[in-house]
Write a protein that holds these residues in place. Sequence first.
Motif, PDB file in Angstrom:
ATOM      1  N   LYS A   1       5.747  48.208   6.049  1.00 13.85           N
ATOM      2  CA  LYS A   1       5.405  48.781   7.352  1.00 13.85           C
ATOM      3  C   LYS A   1       4.119  48.148   7.889  1.00 13.85           C
ATOM      4  CE  LYS A   1       7.534  53.334   7.099  1.00 13.85           C
ATOM      5  NZ  LYS A   1       7.228  54.744   6.822  1.00 13.85           N
ATOM      6  N   GLU A   2       3.154  47.900   6.970  1.00 13.14           N
ATOM      7  CA  GLU A   2       1.906  47.241   7.388  1.00 13.14           C
ATOM      8  C   GLU A   2       2.172  45.826   7.870  1.00 13.14           C
ATOM      9  OE1 GLU A   2      -0.870  47.480   4.191  1.00 13.14           O
ATOM     10  OE2 GLU A   2      -1.273  49.622   4.532  1.00 13.14           O
ATOM     11  N   LEU A   3       3.047  45.147   7.103  1.00 22.04           N
ATOM     12  CA  LEU A   3       3.373  43.763   7.477  1.00 22.04           C
ATOM     13  C   LEU A   3       3.994  43.697   8.865  1.00 22.04           C
ATOM     14  CD1 LEU A   3       4.822  42.250   4.181  1.00 22.04           C
ATOM     15  CD2 LEU A   3       2.580  41.856   5.198  1.00 22.04           C
ATOM     16  N   MET A   4       4.766  44.767   9.206  1.00 22.24           N
ATOM     17  CA  MET A   4       5.421  44.775  10.511  1.00 22.24           C
ATOM     18  C   MET A   4       4.398  44.773  11.643  1.00 22.24           C
ATOM     19  SD  MET A   4       8.505  47.398   9.755  1.00 22.24           S
ATOM     20  CE  MET A   4       9.082  47.562  11.418  1.00 22.24           C
ATOM     21  N   GLN A   5       3.209  45.317  11.340  1.00 19.20           N
ATOM     22  CA  GLN A   5       2.157  45.321  12.354  1.00 19.20           C
ATOM     23  C   GLN A   5       1.609  43.910  12.557  1.00 19.20           C
ATOM     24  OE1 GLN A   5       1.398  48.340  13.826  1.00 19.20           O
ATOM     25  NE2 GLN A   5       3.060  49.098  12.502  1.00 19.20           N
ATOM     26  N   VAL A   6       1.569  43.166  11.438  1.00 16.58           N
ATOM     27  CA  VAL A   6       0.949  41.845  11.473  1.00 16.58           C
ATOM     28  C   VAL A   6       1.917  40.791  12.002  1.00 16.58           C
ATOM     29  CG1 VAL A   6      -0.128  40.062  10.046  1.00 16.58           C
ATOM     30  CG2 VAL A   6      -0.502  42.488   9.517  1.00 16.58           C
ATOM     31  N   PHE A   7       3.167  40.875  11.560  1.00 21.45           N
ATOM     32  CA  PHE A   7       4.154  39.850  11.935  1.00 21.45           C
ATOM     33  C   PHE A   7       4.821  40.188  13.265  1.00 21.45           C
ATOM     34  CE2 PHE A   7       4.927  39.441   7.116  1.00 21.45           C
ATOM     35  CZ  PHE A   7       3.788  38.652   6.985  1.00 21.45           C
ATOM     36  N   ASP A   8       5.331  39.163  13.902  1.00 18.54           N
ATOM     37  CA  ASP A   8       6.100  39.407  15.126  1.00 18.54           C
ATOM     38  C   ASP A   8       7.449  40.034  14.797  1.00 18.54           C
ATOM     39  OD1 ASP A   8       4.519  38.287  17.400  1.00 18.54           O
ATOM     40  OD2 ASP A   8       4.432  36.620  15.972  1.00 18.54           O
ATOM     41  N   GLU A   9       8.022  39.555  13.687  1.00 20.05           N
ATOM     42  CA  GLU A   9       9.319  40.138  13.323  1.00 20.05           C
ATOM     43  C   GLU A   9       9.523  40.077  11.815  1.00 20.05           C
ATOM     44  OE1 GLU A   9      12.535  38.543  15.659  1.00 20.05           O
ATOM     45  OE2 GLU A   9      13.933  40.037  14.876  1.00 20.05           O
ATOM     46  N   LEU A  10       9.975  41.200  11.256  1.00 19.55           N
ATOM     47  CA  LEU A  10      10.249  41.247   9.812  1.00 19.55           C
ATOM     48  C   LEU A  10      11.702  41.656   9.620  1.00 19.55           C
ATOM     49  CD1 LEU A  10       9.028  41.135   6.884  1.00 19.55           C
ATOM     50  CD2 LEU A  10       8.699  43.618   7.072  1.00 19.55           C
ATOM     51  N   ARG A  11      12.404  40.927   8.755  1.00 12.20           N
ATOM     52  CA  ARG A  11      13.796  41.301   8.467  1.00 12.20           C
ATOM     53  C   ARG A  11      13.993  41.527   6.973  1.00 12.20           C
ATOM     54  NH1 ARG A  11      17.986  38.025  12.419  1.00 12.20           N
ATOM     55  NH2 ARG A  11      17.149  38.892  14.351  1.00 12.20           N
ATOM     56  N   HIS A  12      15.084  42.216   6.671  1.00 12.14           N
ATOM     57  CA  HIS A  12      15.391  42.537   5.272  1.00 12.14           C
ATOM     58  C   HIS A  12      16.647  41.799   4.834  1.00 12.14           C
ATOM     59  CE1 HIS A  12      16.753  44.893   1.783  1.00 12.14           C
ATOM     60  NE2 HIS A  12      17.940  44.835   2.376  1.00 12.14           N
ATOM     61  N   LEU A  13      16.603  41.279   3.609  1.00 12.26           N
ATOM     62  CA  LEU A  13      17.810  40.698   3.012  1.00 12.26           C
ATOM     63  C   LEU A  13      17.859  41.105   1.547  1.00 12.26           C
ATOM     64  CD1 LEU A  13      20.165  38.824   3.857  1.00 12.26           C
ATOM     65  CD2 LEU A  13      18.877  36.934   2.884  1.00 12.26           C
ATOM     66  N   ASP A  14      19.036  41.631   1.139  1.00 16.42           N
ATOM     67  CA  ASP A  14      19.173  42.071  -0.256  1.00 16.42           C
ATOM     68  C   ASP A  14      18.920  40.903  -1.205  1.00 16.42           C
ATOM     69  OD1 ASP A  14      19.778  44.677   0.291  1.00 16.42           O
ATOM     70  OD2 ASP A  14      21.946  44.357   0.372  1.00 16.42           O
ATOM     71  N   GLY A  15      18.084  41.099  -2.183  1.00 16.96           N
ATOM     72  CA  GLY A  15      17.906  40.165  -3.296  1.00 16.96           C
ATOM     73  C   GLY A  15      17.295  38.820  -2.947  1.00 16.96           C
ATOM     74  N   ILE A  16      16.560  38.754  -1.851  1.00 16.04           N
ATOM     75  CA  ILE A  16      15.980  37.451  -1.462  1.00 16.04           C
ATOM     76  C   ILE A  16      14.950  36.984  -2.500  1.00 16.04           C
ATOM     77  CG2 ILE A  16      14.246  38.592  -0.007  1.00 16.04           C
ATOM     78  CD1 ILE A  16      15.821  35.411   1.186  1.00 16.04           C
ATOM     79  N   LYS A  17      14.952  35.680  -2.794  1.00 16.17           N
ATOM     80  CA  LYS A  17      14.033  35.128  -3.811  1.00 16.17           C
ATOM     81  C   LYS A  17      13.120  34.093  -3.179  1.00 16.17           C
ATOM     82  CE  LYS A  17      15.505  37.167  -7.584  1.00 16.17           C
ATOM     83  NZ  LYS A  17      15.537  38.459  -6.837  1.00 16.17           N
ATOM     84  N   GLY A  18      11.996  33.902  -3.770  1.00 13.47           N
ATOM     85  CA  GLY A  18      11.127  32.795  -3.405  1.00 13.47           C
ATOM     86  C   GLY A  18      10.108  33.144  -2.340  1.00 13.47           C
ATOM     87  N   ASN A  19       8.970  32.473  -2.443  1.00 12.58           N
ATOM     88  CA  ASN A  19       7.917  32.640  -1.442  1.00 12.58           C
ATOM     89  C   ASN A  19       7.679  31.296  -0.789  1.00 12.58           C
ATOM     90  OD1 ASN A  19       6.950  35.443  -1.809  1.00 12.58           O
ATOM     91  ND2 ASN A  19       6.664  34.702  -3.909  1.00 12.58           N
TER      92      ASN A  19
ATOM     93  N   LYS B   1       7.644  35.000  11.806  1.00 15.90           N
ATOM     94  CA  LYS B   1       8.852  35.719  11.375  1.00 15.90           C
ATOM     95  C   LYS B   1       8.927  35.688   9.858  1.00 15.90           C
ATOM     96  CE  LYS B   1      12.131  33.405  13.816  1.00 15.90           C
ATOM     97  NZ  LYS B   1      13.372  33.190  14.572  1.00 15.90           N
ATOM     98  N   HIS B   2       9.240  36.853   9.260  1.00 19.24           N
ATOM     99  CA  HIS B   2       9.351  36.884   7.805  1.00 19.24           C
ATOM    100  C   HIS B   2      10.596  37.630   7.339  1.00 19.24           C
ATOM    101  CE1 HIS B   2       5.306  35.290   7.357  1.00 19.24           C
ATOM    102  NE2 HIS B   2       5.655  35.086   6.083  1.00 19.24           N
ATOM    103  N   ILE B   3      11.106  37.174   6.198  1.00 18.94           N
ATOM    104  CA  ILE B   3      12.207  37.889   5.549  1.00 18.94           C
ATOM    105  C   ILE B   3      11.721  38.356   4.184  1.00 18.94           C
ATOM    106  CG2 ILE B   3      14.607  37.791   4.736  1.00 18.94           C
ATOM    107  CD1 ILE B   3      14.925  35.200   6.320  1.00 18.94           C
ATOM    108  N   THR B   4      12.046  39.593   3.844  1.00 17.97           N
ATOM    109  CA  THR B   4      11.753  40.058   2.483  1.00 17.97           C
ATOM    110  C   THR B   4      12.809  41.083   2.088  1.00 17.97           C
ATOM    111  OG1 THR B   4      10.050  40.894   1.003  1.00 17.97           O
ATOM    112  CG2 THR B   4      10.256  42.006   3.125  1.00 17.97           C
ATOM    113  N   GLU B   5      12.752  41.507   0.859  1.00 20.72           N
ATOM    114  CA  GLU B   5      13.643  42.595   0.452  1.00 20.72           C
ATOM    115  C   GLU B   5      12.829  43.880   0.490  1.00 20.72           C
ATOM    116  OE1 GLU B   5      15.142  42.691  -3.586  1.00 20.72           O
ATOM    117  OE2 GLU B   5      16.954  43.679  -2.869  1.00 20.72           O
ATOM    118  N   ILE B   6      13.214  44.765   1.393  1.00 23.49           N
ATOM    119  CA  ILE B   6      12.475  46.021   1.512  1.00 23.49           C
ATOM    120  C   ILE B   6      13.113  47.043   0.579  1.00 23.49           C
ATOM    121  CG2 ILE B   6      11.678  47.827   3.099  1.00 23.49           C
ATOM    122  CD1 ILE B   6      12.114  45.779   5.384  1.00 23.49           C
ATOM    123  N   ASN B   7      12.294  47.694  -0.247  1.00 26.04           N
ATOM    124  CA  ASN B   7      12.823  48.740  -1.123  1.00 26.04           C
ATOM    125  C   ASN B   7      11.863  49.918  -1.151  1.00 26.04           C
ATOM    126  OD1 ASN B   7      10.742  47.974  -2.867  1.00 26.04           O
ATOM    127  ND2 ASN B   7      12.071  46.460  -3.875  1.00 26.04           N
TER     128      ASN B   7
END
Lengths: 559, 134
Positions: free
Chosen positions: A80-98, A66-72
């Motif tokens: 969209k590519e990551l969505m193929q690789v990950f089981d679940e991708l979510r978006h959060l405004d202004g998320i920081k850090g890896n 599962k991953h969270i990132t800021e999609i823009n």
Amino acid sequence: MTFSPSERTEVLNGVENITNTILRFLSNAKNRISGCLDSIDPLVSIGVELSEKAAIDLKNRGVKVKHITEINKENIHHCKELMQVFDELRHLDGIKGNFLVSETEYLAIGFALHETKPVVQLVYSSIKTIVKQQQYIFDTLWNKAIPAEQKIREIEEGIKPEYFEVFTDRDRERVSQILFDLAKSVKKEALILLPSVKSLIRVDRLGLIDNVIMASQKGATVKIICPLSEENSNITRKIAEKAPGTSVLNGNNSPYGMYIVDSEKFLKADVKVPLAETFSEAIGFCIYSNSKISVESFRSIFDLLWNEHTLNEELKRADKMQTEFINIASHEMKTPTQAILGYSNLIQRHPEKRDEMLQAISRNATRLQRLTSDILDVTKIESKSLKLTLEKFNLNELMSDVVDDYRNEIEKSNSDVKLLHEPQKEIIQLEADKNRLGQVISNLLGNAIKFTKKGTIRVTGEIKDSKVLVSVKDTGQGIDPEIMSKLFSKFVTRSERGTGLGLFISKSIIEAHGGKIWGKNNDYNANSRGATFTFSLPLVRPGKAETGTGTATGDASKL
Amino acid sequence: MKEVMRTITRNQRILVVDDEPDLTTVFSMGLEDNGFKVDAFNDPLLALAEFKKGSYDLILLDYRMPNMNGFELYTEIRKIDDKVKICFITAFEIYYEELRKKFHLAYDNEDIKLIQKPIEIDELVRQIRGQLAS
């Protein structure tokens, strides 16, 4: 105190070192991997390292990623590519850090640019409490994030992200600012429900009213429901003066205020301190959102209230009109009746005045008859059963006939009015309802005589642009500006004698013929003012040219 | 005795104000036939301009008139003459009750006589006599 040998934290440098650590982390994970990625380049942080092979391996082992990132707009393709690789991708405004967390390990990746060359540093930890803390942070962010599919759709379809903000009374200043910004942002429509007399004063102080006035001046629809009283009347006056297109309805008190802008955003503010002086002091719990469903439901509440109030006002107006009608009609009926009754009582005692009195009785009976047929006409107009009897005739002849009738009347009354009409030899051939048109000309002429003490009344008829124009121009007192806008409505009159039905009936007759009627004051000159009433009729009745038959159609069926 | 009666009747002076000439004619003739002395005006402003204190025993006032309505004329006349009896005669259906309330409020519950048009001459005379006797 020390950690067990398997628990440690390390800082790693060097690409090889880091890659190995990441791969080891991936292969160590048994059930799940959770990660946060910067928006800048999700692929740099994980895509390179997490090779396709590693991804397949994770999938085969049943590890959920599962991953969270800021999609823009910039990274939408990568995401969209990551969505193929990950089981679940979510978006959060202004998320920081890896960072990445598995059941047992934690990784934080730091990037920097060193003279255009990227440098990477990695923090690794297998200390249980740190892993637990980071998992908790991830879960908290995860719950706030929205599905990537939703965000991608929003970006692709240009939908603004939905928000639903809730404020308590600690955020009062912020809510004031939101309301002010809302008012400034009005483009097409502002729907405003105000909870009390005082609230109008408060939002005016905030600048809301001035902003919606400006919006209205630029063509926006502005509707306000608010309890009205003397206390806030200067504001309603200001609205009426500066933005006459704005509708303000007198509403009931309510426990909250509602502001809906452009069917896009709304603010609902509960009232906590009803008598407060400022908006921010008055409000309690508030909701601010652009959620489509919420905006729509608040809009429908507003519409419901609006329609209810409008209906109420209309009923009141209809009721007032009804009363007015009974009053005027009864006055107009009883006056000639009184004259007839009185003369009948007197006639036997005064045989010497018999002829004079009979004449007066007849005159009053005619007046009564005229009123009766006016009222009958109005009833027909309102029930849409006014029928025209069409015949071919010369309009110039009809005009001369009507003018002659009135000329006699004027001469008898020794009035100081000159009736000017030059009979035209030209034939204006019309197919229309002759009696009804005679009624209209007679009404216009009668009005002109009523309001002209001295001077001239000119009646003209002409053909212009395949239309017949008939005008009655006088040098009388002119049209009172107060009634100008409702000149052709029922019961509108400036005369103490009369029902105010004449022009209403005339307009209906002319419109039934496919024509138009209007009245205006003459250009002022030193000698006179006066008014001109004109009606125009098409030379060929609308619809007739198409059917090509001589029979009357539609509203003009024969009686 | 006859002489005395005539004197009393002669003293009964009535002012009629109504914008309808037919109605001032009818009322004046009807009242004069019954021994009253009548002055009539179609213009309320003129009626007011000519009005003098103590000239009349009773005023018969129309309500809906141009320039000045009956209520306004009443108010002006009361300023000049607080004794003269005033009867309104109106063709208005609904104003009748409204007028009654309005007068009650404005004139310290002075009960105003309202006569409804249309009325037979005999009945009008009967009502005016009743009012003068009260």
